[in-house]
Design an enzyme around this catalytic site. Structure first.
Site, PDB file in Angstrom:
ATOM      1  N   CYS A  11       0.835  -1.202   0.000  1.00  0.00           N
ATOM      2  CA  CYS A  11       0.000   0.000   0.000  1.00  0.00           C
ATOM      3  C   CYS A  11       0.872   1.256   0.000  1.00  0.00           C
ATOM      4  O   CYS A  11       2.096   1.181  -0.015  1.00  0.00           O
ATOM      5  CB  CYS A  11      -0.923   0.022   1.210  1.00  0.00           C
ATOM      6  N   ASP A 438       9.720  29.232 -30.648  1.00  0.00           N
ATOM      7  CA  ASP A 438      10.795  29.616 -31.539  1.00  0.00           C
ATOM      8  C   ASP A 438      10.236  29.613 -32.962  1.00  0.00           C
ATOM      9  O   ASP A 438       9.357  28.815 -33.286  1.00  0.00           O
ATOM     10  CB  ASP A 438      11.947  28.620 -31.414  1.00  0.00           C
ATOM     11  N   ASP A 637      13.848  23.872 -30.737  1.00  0.00           N
ATOM     12  CA  ASP A 637      14.439  22.669 -31.330  1.00  0.00           C
ATOM     13  C   ASP A 637      15.312  21.903 -30.356  1.00  0.00           C
ATOM     14  O   ASP A 637      15.850  20.860 -30.686  1.00  0.00           O
ATOM     15  CB  ASP A 637      15.229  23.017 -32.593  1.00  0.00           C
ATOM     16  N   ASP A 641      18.051  26.484 -28.681  1.00  0.00           N
ATOM     17  CA  ASP A 641      17.188  27.115 -27.690  1.00  0.00           C
ATOM     18  C   ASP A 641      17.381  26.534 -26.294  1.00  0.00           C
ATOM     19  O   ASP A 641      16.546  26.736 -25.426  1.00  0.00           O
ATOM     20  CB  ASP A 641      15.724  26.949 -28.109  1.00  0.00           C
TER      21      ASP A 641
END
Length: 848
Positions: A11, A438, A637, A641
């Site tokens: 549990c 972008d 990309d 970036d």
């Protein structure tokens, strides 16, 4: 992240104990335990043996899930195989076979006076012994509850099995005591007392509790097994063999035997065994298994192929580039598996409750027992109420509420080609308020294409393309490639030229037969031709305003026409941006392009706001400014970036193709479509809503059920709860939570009909004010530079100038022959002039 198998958990309380123990080990930076997959993900420098020892010290078992040195897969089908359900099924069948005759006597005879065999009829002691034996056998069959439960109690880490074991044992022991007391009453011929003790038997409750909990556990195990279907489906995609070519001979080998550099054959209908590159042949490959894209992709020599994709037509020979755990498929499997092993922030609520849940429930049970004795009730009544509290309480529902939904949501996303690296990223996506996109390669294709062909009055489109094709075919410039590709598509014949010459920063010239031909920008061609009409100049200005690059083609001093080239937006970008806006998300476009080009693309795409002339580190600054206004998701990309992706609340790498291991991003999209951004947010929102539903019902069940079991509603409504029904409710609660999570399999990621705008949607520009403040802190100058023809020329000038100490940024415009320089200190004009000329362009001077 190192992954481990954990055994013995039953549990959420178990999960919390293991996490707490491992987190205390020196060198462990983070630990996440999954009750769903019985796995644990650990980050840090701690040794595996220390981690395993910590787990074992709490009463559970642990082992490393993978061994990289042996090349074993991090997650195997065997580790996901549902091994519990078959065991539970056998236990359940055996328990039911014994429970039916037990219930016949304890309930059928006692309540409805069903007939008994002669030796038992009227013999209450024999009836008691009969129930004692059958219920005892059922307890032996389900001994796992007692072993796990009391082991947890001894380790001061009580769990759900502890509650079940205590409830069943209490019922059984009390019944045994009542049976011995009955024998005394029989000896005293006290019929009234015999019947009293007969009604105090809870043997059937002790057995029924275990049987019903087993039913619930089996249903839960089956449902949990379904949540890993997406991961098992990915593993099933992996081919088992490959046809390799060694020493000129083809042979079929296990896929594990393929090495980097091996050449393998893929025939029509075959699955590609490993990642590679096509060295011979061509075909169409179905990549839907990895990207979710149903249309086959054409592959020719030099193209990349990925494991688990299917060759649909031609014969290919490929060279292996990535094998084993390094393949795209393995990376996807690991990413999905790691996400399941991590924990969403929302799960912390349940974790905090689960950590104290079982001890509190045991305490409530004890208080309930003594409270009813003090209230004047019999010991049997007090035991029944205490046992009901123990068996109705369900920490599993709390522990499963989040991970099952995360697992199913993550699986649905993986099928679509959306890969969430962690559970936290899946949760974060749904909270997005601002999306920063972008431009190049995200909103646009990232490739230059011909958009307009305008022939002059003295020429034709075919003649214009014939001359342009001959001239541009010898150049490697992106504009030239766009023109030659377009001409080839139009079946224009290619003619040879002589005396070909590239005039850096201006254009091209060559000799076509006896004709001198030219191509370039306006400032270059207007020196060559006799006259450029006002109409053609109007066309050039219009194209420039639209963000396109006009290329002028001339022959023997006369203009043949204009060919416009641009990085065009993807077909589905406007629709994707519209969907994001309909979801109440503010969409911002970031680009290094000049204002004119950026505004033109932004108008076509339909974004809310555009920030132009931004370099990579500038994008990071913009993201930080946007984060002051809301939760920001950056989409790029994943390479150029990277600073912005890591700074944002959530980073999404788009168009990753075979490169799925982009460290900078939190989410990887396998397809080059920003519709998947909206789909990812949609999946996240629906998953979060499902988690909230699960947590609500889990808390509601326990808050309502425990007081009912304790008898709190007896005085007001006369409501009591039989321990048997409490056990049934406990078993079904976890099953219901898991089943609710399985509804996520019905999500339609691209269905925008149910989209709702988030509250407090952002209106207006967010960064204009901040940009103004930044510019006030820096100096600015404008210079005139001639010879720039396109965006790539702008990039060359930009790079050359930004290399000068003191220049923070340079924004070039080839249409205006203008460069805007932002500098943090005085810069020598001689250095600026030298940098421009070294790049191959003409420096005119400083404006103003």
């Amino acid at each position: 992240m190192e992954q481990y198998n954990v055994t013995g958990m039953s549990c959420a309380a178990c999960q919390t104990r293991v996490e707490k123990a491992v987190s205390a080990v020196s060198g462990v930076e983070s630990c996440a335990v999954s009750l769903l997959t019985n796995s644990m993900g650990v980050e840090g420098t701690a040794l595996p043996q220390d981690i395993i020892a910590a787990v074992e010290a709490t009463g559970y078992g642990a082992s490393l899930k993978n061994n990289r040195e042996s090349g074993a897969a991090a997650t195997s089908e065997d580790s996901l195989e549902d091994k519990e359900t078959p065991k539970m099924k056998k236990r359940l069948i055996a328990s039911v076979v014994l429970l039916i005759p037990l219930l016949y006597v304890s309930m059928g005879h006692m309540l409805w006076e069903w007939p008994l065999p002669g030796f038992m009829d009227g013999n209450h002691v024999s009836m008691g012994l009969y129930q004692l034996i059958l219920s005892g056998l059922i307890m032996v069959i389900n001994q796992k509850f007692f072993i796990s439960g009391f082991k947890g109690l001894l380790h001061r880490a009580p769990n759900m099995d502890t509650l079940v074991a205590l409830g069943s044992a209490a019922s059984y022991i009390y019944s045994v005591v009542a049976l011995f007391a009955m024998t005394g009453a029989v000896l005293d011929n006290d019929t009234e007392q015999v019947m009293y003790y007969m009604n105090q038997f809870y043997f059937e409750a002790a057995a029924m509790i275990l049987t019903l909990i087993t039913v619930g556990k089996m249903l839960e195990a089956r449902s949990k097994g379904k949540t890993t279907n997406a991961l098992k489906g990915l593993m099933d995609l992996s081919p088992k063999t490959a046809v390799v070519v060694r020493n000129g001979v083809e042979s079929t080998v296990p896929v594990e035997a393929v090495r980097v550099g091996d050449r393998f054959v893929v025939r029509p209908g075959d699955s590609i065994p490993v990642d590679g590159i096509v060295v011979e042949g061509e075909s169409a490959v179905n990549e839907s298994a990895l990207t979710g894209e149903s249309l086959p992709v054409e592959k020719i020599t030099g193209d990349i192929v990925s494991a688990a994709t299917i060759n649909t037509s031609g014969y290919m020979v490929c060279e292996a580039t990535r094998v084993g755990e390094d393949t795209t498929l393995s990376a996807i499997i690991k990413m999905v598996s790691d996400a399941a092993a991590t924990k969403a922030p929302i799960a912390k609520i349940a974790d905090r409750v689960s950590g104290v849940f079982v001890p509190v429930v045991i305490g409530i049970s004890v208080v309930t027992f003594f409270a009813w004795l003090l209230a004047g009730q019999s010991v049997g009544y007090a035991v029944a109420r205490a046992v009901s509290v123990l068996v109705i309480s369900c920490p599993c529902a709390l522990g499963l509420a989040t991970p099952v939904a995360i697992m199913v949501g993550n699986g649905v996303a993986a099928k679509t080609g959306i890969l969430f690296k962690t559970a936290a990223s899946l949760e974060q996506a749904g909270k997005t308020q601002i999306v920063a996109l972008d431009k190049t390669g995200t909103i646009t294709t990232g490739e230059m294409k011909v958009t307009d062909v305008i022939a002059s009055e003295e020429s034709s489109e075919k003649e214009l393309l014939r001359v342009a094709y001959a001239l541009e075919s010898k150049s490697e410039h992106p504009i030239s490639k766009a023109v030659t590709a377009y001409a080839a598509e139009k079946d224009i014949p290619l003619e040879n030229t002589a005396e070909f010459e590239v005039l850096s920063g201006n254009g091209l010239q060559a000799l076509l037969g006896s004709d001198r031909i030219y191509g370039g920008n306006l400032s270059y061609i207007e020196k060559i031709v006799e006259l450029i009409s006002s109409q053609n100049r109007s066309f050039i200005d219009k194209l420039a305003r639209e963000g396109k690059t006009p290329v002028l083609i001339a022959r023997n001093g006369k203009l043949l026409g204009i060919i416009a080239v641009s990085d065009v937006i993807k077909e589905d970008s406007p629709q994707a941006i519209s969907e994001l806006k309909n979801m109440g998300i503010h969409v911002v476009m970031l680009t290094g392009d000049n204002e004119i080009t950026a505004s033109a693309i932004a108008a076509q795409a339909g974004v809310d706001e555009v920030v132009a002339s931004v370099k990579p580190d500038g994008k990071e600054a913009v993201i930080k400014q946007l984060m002051e206004h809301g939760v920001v998701t950056m989409v790029g990309d994943g390479i150029n970036d990277a600073p912005a992706l890591t700074s944002a609340d959530l980073g999404i790498a788009i168009g990753a193709g075979t490169d799925v291991a982009i460290d900078a991003a939190d989410v990887v999209l396998m397809k080059s479509s920003i519709r998947d951004v909206a789909a990812a947010i949609r999946i996240s929102r629906k998953t979060l809503r499902n988690i909230h539903e699960n947590l609500f019902w889990a808390f509601f069940y326990n808050v309502l059920g425990i007081p009912l079991a304790a008898g709190c509603y007896v005085a007001a409504f006369g409501w009591t709860l039989n321990p048997i029904f409490g056990a049934a409710a406990m078993g079904l609660s976890s099953f219901c939570v898991v089943s609710n999570a399985l509804r996520l399999n019905w999500i339609k990621p691209y269905d925008s009909k149910t989209d709702k705008a988030i509250k407090g949607a952002i209106i207006g520009n967010l960064i204009e004010k901040e940009n103004t403040q930044i510019r006030k802190e820096l100096g600015e100058m404008k210079i005139t530079v001639k010879g720039m023809m396109c965006e790539h020329c702008e990039a060359h000038v930009k790079k050359a100038l930004e290399a000068i100490d003191g220049i923070e940024s340079a924004v070039a415009s080839h249409e205006q022959n203008l460069v805007t320089i932002t500098n943090s200190k005085d810069v020598d004009e001689t250095a600026i002039k030298a940098a421009v000329e070294e790049a191959g362009y003409e420096y005119v001077g400083i404006l103003g």
